[in-house]
Scaffold this motif. Structure first.
Motif, mmCIF file in Angstrom:
data_model
loop_
_atom_site.group_PDB
_atom_site.id
_atom_site.type_symbol
_atom_site.label_atom_id
_atom_site.label_comp_id
_atom_site.label_asym_id
_atom_site.label_seq_id
_atom_site.Cartn_x
_atom_site.Cartn_y
_atom_site.Cartn_z
ATOM 1 N N MET A 12 -4.935 -7.112 -6.762
ATOM 2 C CA MET A 12 -4.852 -6.038 -7.731
ATOM 3 C C MET A 12 -6.184 -5.944 -8.445
ATOM 4 N N THR A 13 -6.415 -4.811 -9.052
ATOM 5 C CA THR A 13 -7.705 -4.502 -9.649
ATOM 6 C C THR A 13 -7.541 -4.156 -11.122
ATOM 7 N N ILE A 14 -8.348 -4.783 -11.962
ATOM 8 C CA ILE A 14 -8.373 -4.416 -13.381
ATOM 9 C C ILE A 14 -9.550 -3.492 -13.586
ATOM 10 N N ILE A 15 -9.320 -2.387 -14.296
ATOM 11 C CA ILE A 15 -10.443 -1.516 -14.632
ATOM 12 C C ILE A 15 -10.543 -1.371 -16.143
ATOM 13 N N SER A 16 -11.764 -1.367 -16.613
ATOM 14 C CA SER A 16 -12.020 -1.135 -18.027
ATOM 15 C C SER A 16 -12.877 0.105 -18.220
ATOM 16 N N GLN B 158 -5.964 9.631 -7.683
ATOM 17 C CA GLN B 158 -4.739 8.952 -7.254
ATOM 18 C C GLN B 158 -4.098 8.193 -8.408
ATOM 19 N N PHE B 159 -4.908 7.527 -9.192
ATOM 20 C CA PHE B 159 -4.456 6.754 -10.343
ATOM 21 C C PHE B 159 -3.700 7.666 -11.317
ATOM 22 N N ALA B 160 -4.301 8.789 -11.675
ATOM 23 C CA ALA B 160 -3.640 9.743 -12.577
ATOM 24 C C ALA B 160 -2.348 10.261 -11.948
ATOM 25 N N HIS B 161 -2.356 10.467 -10.642
ATOM 26 C CA HIS B 161 -1.176 10.956 -9.928
ATOM 27 C C HIS B 161 -0.031 9.937 -9.982
ATOM 28 N N VAL B 162 -0.345 8.646 -9.847
ATOM 29 C CA VAL B 162 0.679 7.600 -9.925
ATOM 30 C C VAL B 162 1.371 7.635 -11.282
ATOM 31 N N ILE B 163 0.575 7.710 -12.344
ATOM 32 C CA ILE B 163 1.154 7.755 -13.692
ATOM 33 C C ILE B 163 2.039 8.996 -13.828
ATOM 34 N N GLY C 243 -6.337 1.222 0.358
ATOM 35 C CA GLY C 243 -7.283 2.093 -0.317
ATOM 36 C C GLY C 243 -6.673 3.142 -1.213
ATOM 37 N N HIS C 244 -5.354 3.051 -1.466
ATOM 38 C CA HIS C 244 -4.667 4.022 -2.309
ATOM 39 C C HIS C 244 -4.043 3.335 -3.516
ATOM 40 N N CYS C 245 -4.108 4.001 -4.662
ATOM 41 C CA CYS C 245 -3.467 3.503 -5.866
ATOM 42 C C CYS C 245 -1.970 3.811 -5.767
#
Length: 168
Positions: A1-5, A17-22, A69-71
């Motif tokens: 898993m990946t942490i982003i700041s 993709q990240f915004a789409h998951v939320i 490669g997908h969130c």
């Protein structure tokens, strides 16, 4: 898993993709609660990259689950005086039922232990009885309930904590 700041850590397609998951995971929750409106589709400040950047700008971090490669899942990590709070946990509906929620919470636990937090905290709505049961099943203890009136609904906000042991 990946942490982003910072969103700069993600390629533009992963940001989307990240915004789409939320958006997709929370849409399902609002539909189940009967509070979904068309505004959820168009309000980027709530679902989109502006909301994600706002949380990052406040010093919070996101933990992302990536697959091929997908969130596919994410949770917001917020440092509080009480510990590390989990907020906005979301698993894309196409990937639910695979224990990704459990996996991302376990990873958050490891992060909390490594960073010296004594506990994880979170809250959810009492209307989502399945989530209340889920959090109890994975070791969280209910600490309190507070009445809430929102979206024309009256319900309890249910608070949980999980005391963390030192790393093994």
């Amino acid at each position: 898993m990946t942490i982003i700041s910072s969103l700069d850590q993600l390629a533009p397609d992963l940001q989307t993709q990240f915004a789409h998951v939320i958006k997709e995971s929370w849409r399902k929750i609002y539909i189940n609660l009967g509070t979904y409106t068309a505004a959820y589709e168009t309000d980027d400040s709530f679902w989109g990259l502006p909301m994600i950047e706002k949380e990052l700008g406040a010093g919070n971090r996101w933990l992302l689950a990536l697959e091929d490669g997908h969130c596919i899942a994410a949770v917001l990590l917020e440092a509080t005086a009480d510990g590390l709070m989990l907020r906005m946990l979301g698993v894309h509906p196409d990937h639910q039922g695979r224990s990704l929620g459990t996996a991302i919470i376990q990873q958050a636990e490891e992060i909390a232990r490594t960073e010296g937090y004594a506990k994880l905290t979170l809250f959810t709505t009492g209307l989502l009885t399945g989530l209340v049961t889920f959090y109890k099943r994975i070791g969280f203890t209910e600490t309190r309930r507070e009445p809430v009136s929102r979206f024309g609904l009256h319900y309890d906000r249910v608070f949980f904590e999980k005391i963390l042991n030192s790393p093994v």
